[in-house]
Structure formats: C-alpha cells, structure tokens
Design a protein around this motif. Structure first.
Motif, mmCIF file in Angstrom:
data_model
loop_
_atom_site.group_PDB
_atom_site.id
_atom_site.type_symbol
_atom_site.label_atom_id
_atom_site.label_comp_id
_atom_site.label_asym_id
_atom_site.label_seq_id
_atom_site.Cartn_x
_atom_site.Cartn_y
_atom_site.Cartn_z
ATOM 1 N N THR A 263 0.851 -1.187 0.000
ATOM 2 C CA THR A 263 0.000 0.000 0.000
ATOM 3 C C THR A 263 0.889 1.240 0.000
ATOM 4 O O THR A 263 1.801 1.346 0.822
ATOM 5 C CB THR A 263 -0.920 0.031 1.228
ATOM 6 N N VAL A 264 0.623 2.147 -0.934
ATOM 7 C CA VAL A 264 1.358 3.405 -1.039
ATOM 8 C C VAL A 264 0.395 4.543 -0.743
ATOM 9 O O VAL A 264 -0.641 4.667 -1.404
ATOM 10 C CB VAL A 264 1.991 3.581 -2.433
ATOM 11 N N ARG A 265 0.734 5.373 0.229
ATOM 12 C CA ARG A 265 -0.143 6.469 0.627
ATOM 13 C C ARG A 265 0.612 7.786 0.510
ATOM 14 O O ARG A 265 1.679 7.965 1.094
ATOM 15 C CB ARG A 265 -0.636 6.287 2.062
ATOM 16 N N ASP A 266 0.047 8.731 -0.258
ATOM 17 C CA ASP A 266 0.602 10.081 -0.316
ATOM 18 C C ASP A 266 -0.372 11.031 0.363
ATOM 19 O O ASP A 266 -1.252 10.607 1.112
ATOM 20 C CB ASP A 266 0.926 10.504 -1.755
ATOM 21 N N SER A 296 9.293 4.697 -7.496
ATOM 22 C CA SER A 296 9.171 5.423 -8.749
ATOM 23 C C SER A 296 7.961 6.349 -8.722
ATOM 24 O O SER A 296 6.952 6.056 -8.066
ATOM 25 C CB SER A 296 9.049 4.437 -9.909
ATOM 26 N N ALA A 297 8.058 7.457 -9.462
ATOM 27 C CA ALA A 297 6.952 8.418 -9.522
ATOM 28 C C ALA A 297 5.705 7.811 -10.147
ATOM 29 O O ALA A 297 4.586 8.254 -9.885
ATOM 30 C CB ALA A 297 7.382 9.659 -10.302
ATOM 31 N N GLU A 298 5.875 6.776 -10.983
ATOM 32 C CA GLU A 298 4.708 6.173 -11.643
ATOM 33 C C GLU A 298 3.763 5.503 -10.640
ATOM 34 O O GLU A 298 2.577 5.330 -10.919
ATOM 35 C CB GLU A 298 5.169 5.138 -12.669
ATOM 36 N N LEU A 299 4.261 5.165 -9.461
ATOM 37 C CA LEU A 299 3.432 4.487 -8.471
ATOM 38 C C LEU A 299 2.459 5.416 -7.762
ATOM 39 O O LEU A 299 1.575 4.952 -7.044
ATOM 40 C CB LEU A 299 4.313 3.779 -7.428
ATOM 41 N N ILE A 300 2.620 6.725 -7.940
ATOM 42 C CA ILE A 300 1.687 7.661 -7.304
ATOM 43 C C ILE A 300 0.928 8.482 -8.330
ATOM 44 O O ILE A 300 0.195 9.382 -7.981
ATOM 45 C CB ILE A 300 2.407 8.611 -6.318
ATOM 46 N N ASN A 301 1.125 8.222 -9.614
ATOM 47 C CA ASN A 301 0.429 8.981 -10.652
ATOM 48 C C ASN A 301 -0.915 8.336 -10.976
ATOM 49 O O ASN A 301 -1.112 7.155 -10.776
ATOM 50 C CB ASN A 301 1.282 9.044 -11.925
#
Length: 301
Positions: A263-266, A296-301
C-alpha cells in the motif's frame, strides 16, 4: 525623433544579455558567459543597424526580430539539432515577451500621455524611447516574476519529490516505512516487469527466513549459491534477483521478494497493489533517516 545609436546599442545589449542569461539559467545550459554576451552583442548590433540604416527600415519588423533573436540564440548556445534550437528559441522568446511587456507597462505608467502619443504616431518609436533606467527596472521586475513562476511550478511538481508512506504485507506480518519518490528510479523486475520499491534491510528483515537474514548480516547477499542453499519453506518462490546500474557500479544485483500486497499512501490518496517487488538495500539510504525506501513516480500517478 533623434536616434542616438550608441545609447540604443547599450540599452539593447543590456536587455539582450539579460534575456540570454536568463535563458541559460532556465534551460540549464552550461556554456560560458562570454558566449551569451557575444550573442547579446550581435543582437544589439543588428537591431541598431535595423533602426539607423534607412534602407533596412522597410524590413518586416516581426521577421527581423525573429531573425535577430535566432542569430543571438545560435551564437550564445550553439544548439545541436533543430529540437534543441527551437527549445532555446521558445525560452528566449517567452522571456523577451515578458521583459518587453513589462517595459511597455512601465512606459505607460511613467508618462501615459506621452506614451499614447508616441505609440499612436509611430509604434517603432516605443523601442527607441525606452531609457536605461526603465529597461533595468523592467528586467528586475521580470526576473522576480519569472523566479516566482518557477517557484510555483516547482511547488506543483513537488508530488514527484515528496515522501510517501509504504506498507508491506506478507502472510500475517506487515511493516511500514517512508519512501522518497525518486524521478530517476525506474527499477523493474526483469521477468514480470513489476515495479520495484527499494527498502532498507532493517525494515523488511522480519519477512526473510533466518538463513537469508544471516547472509545480509554477513554482507553476503550477492552470494547466489548461499542464497539458494539458504532458502527455507515457501519463501523460495517469492525470491527475485534484480539487476541495476548506478554510479560506480555498472552490473549490480539487488535481492528482492514479492510480498502479498503493498500500500502506497501520499497526501491525497492511498493505493494498494499486488504487483510490487521489494528490493532489499543492505545499508542506509540517507544519513538522517528521513526515509527508508525509494519508489518510482509512476506508483503515485
């Protein structure tokens, strides 16, 4: 109106030098300052000729200005290829437009009746009526505005440079750590092409079987024979070897594993994915401990 060629040359030299200098800063061109000064001098000379030599005054103003700017840009930056040349031209033209627009605004504000009279009777007289003080003031204001615009754009792109919270889940175990969004990070597992999140060993060691943990403690994680011999239970099917290239290391190998999910949370949203590989970095990613992973930035785009 009397035209003083020397004053006209100096004013244009200063403004052109400012435009080319700012262009070099924005485009991050590393060419030495003498070249953009040479380009500014060439532009000022050509523009002065255009105004003081009677036969040249009939040349189309737009074509002449674009041609003069192109000459200055080519001398200043010596671009390689049409694409690079157009990039420098666009940056220089936009900066010139901002500086010129501010100069005209200041010209109107300082003496509105005279400005209206001059521009109504002869549009070209505007450029011949700008004083050095007015040009310098316009450059200072435009520089501040351009830097402010850069700051706003950088703030808007902060998402690509921020920290995210990453949670890794496997079986009944989970761990959370902060990861830096790295625009230069593009690691993928070569077979499945799954994106890789790099994590410090200390934060993911609890997922590893004892034999594999010991190899990391002994700094022998790149010992493939030891890795294969040290496999225990079902973890073998999760193991991945990820090749990478970095400064000072042309053919590196990163040990990784496939968790159940990540899980990636921004600041705005939370995403759960099952196609993530965790690459294990057997050291500290930063001295101050501000983050413990890279993604990588693609994981939050």
């Amino acid at each position: 109106m009397t035209i003083y060629a020397d004053i006209l040359f100096v004013v244009n030299l200063v403004m052109n030098a400012f435009v080319l200098w700012l262009t070099s800063r924005i485009t991050k061109n590393g060419r030495k300052h003498r070249w953009w000064m040479a380009g500014a001098g060439a532009m000022a000379f050509l523009y002065t000729l255009l105004l003081v030599v009677t036969p040249l005054q009939g040349v189309n103003a737009f074509i002449a200005q674009v041609g003069i700017l192109a000459a200055g840009v080519y001398i200043a930056f010596f671009p390689k290829g049409v694409k690079a040349f157009l990039r420098y031209m666009l940056a220089a033209y936009l900066i010139s437009f901002i500086v010129g627009g501010l100069g005209m605004a200041l010209f109107f504000l300082t003496d509105l009746p005279y400005a209206v009279h001059i521009i109504a009777s002869d549009l070209g007289a505007f450029s011949r009526s700008v004083s050095v003080q007015l040009a310098v003031t316009g450059m200072i204001i435009s520089y501040v505005l351009i830097k402010l615009g850069q700051y706003i754009l950088e703030r808007r792109n902060l998402k690509k440079q921020m920290l995210c919270n990453v949670e890794v889940y496997m079986d009944e175990t989970s761990v959370a750590f902060d990861a830096l969004v790295d625009t230069g990070h593009s690691l993928r597992e070569p077979i499945s092409q799954s994106p890789v999140i790099v994590a410090e060993f200390e934060y993911v060691k609890h997922f590893l079987p004892e034999g594999l943990r010991n190899l990391f403690y002994e700094k022998q994680e790149n010992n493939l024979t030891g890795l294969l011999l040290g496999q225990e239970n079902t973890f073998y099917t999760r193991l991945r070897m990820i090749p990478f290239t970095s400064i000072g290391r042309a053919n590196g190998m990163l040990v990784g594993f496939r968790p159940d999910r990540v899980t990636v949370r921004d600041d705005t949203e939370k995403q759960a994915r099952q196609d993530i590989i965790i690459g294990i970095y057997n050291d500290k990613l930063t001295r101050d401990g501000r983050y413990q992973g890279l993604l990588s930035a693609e994981l939050i785009n």
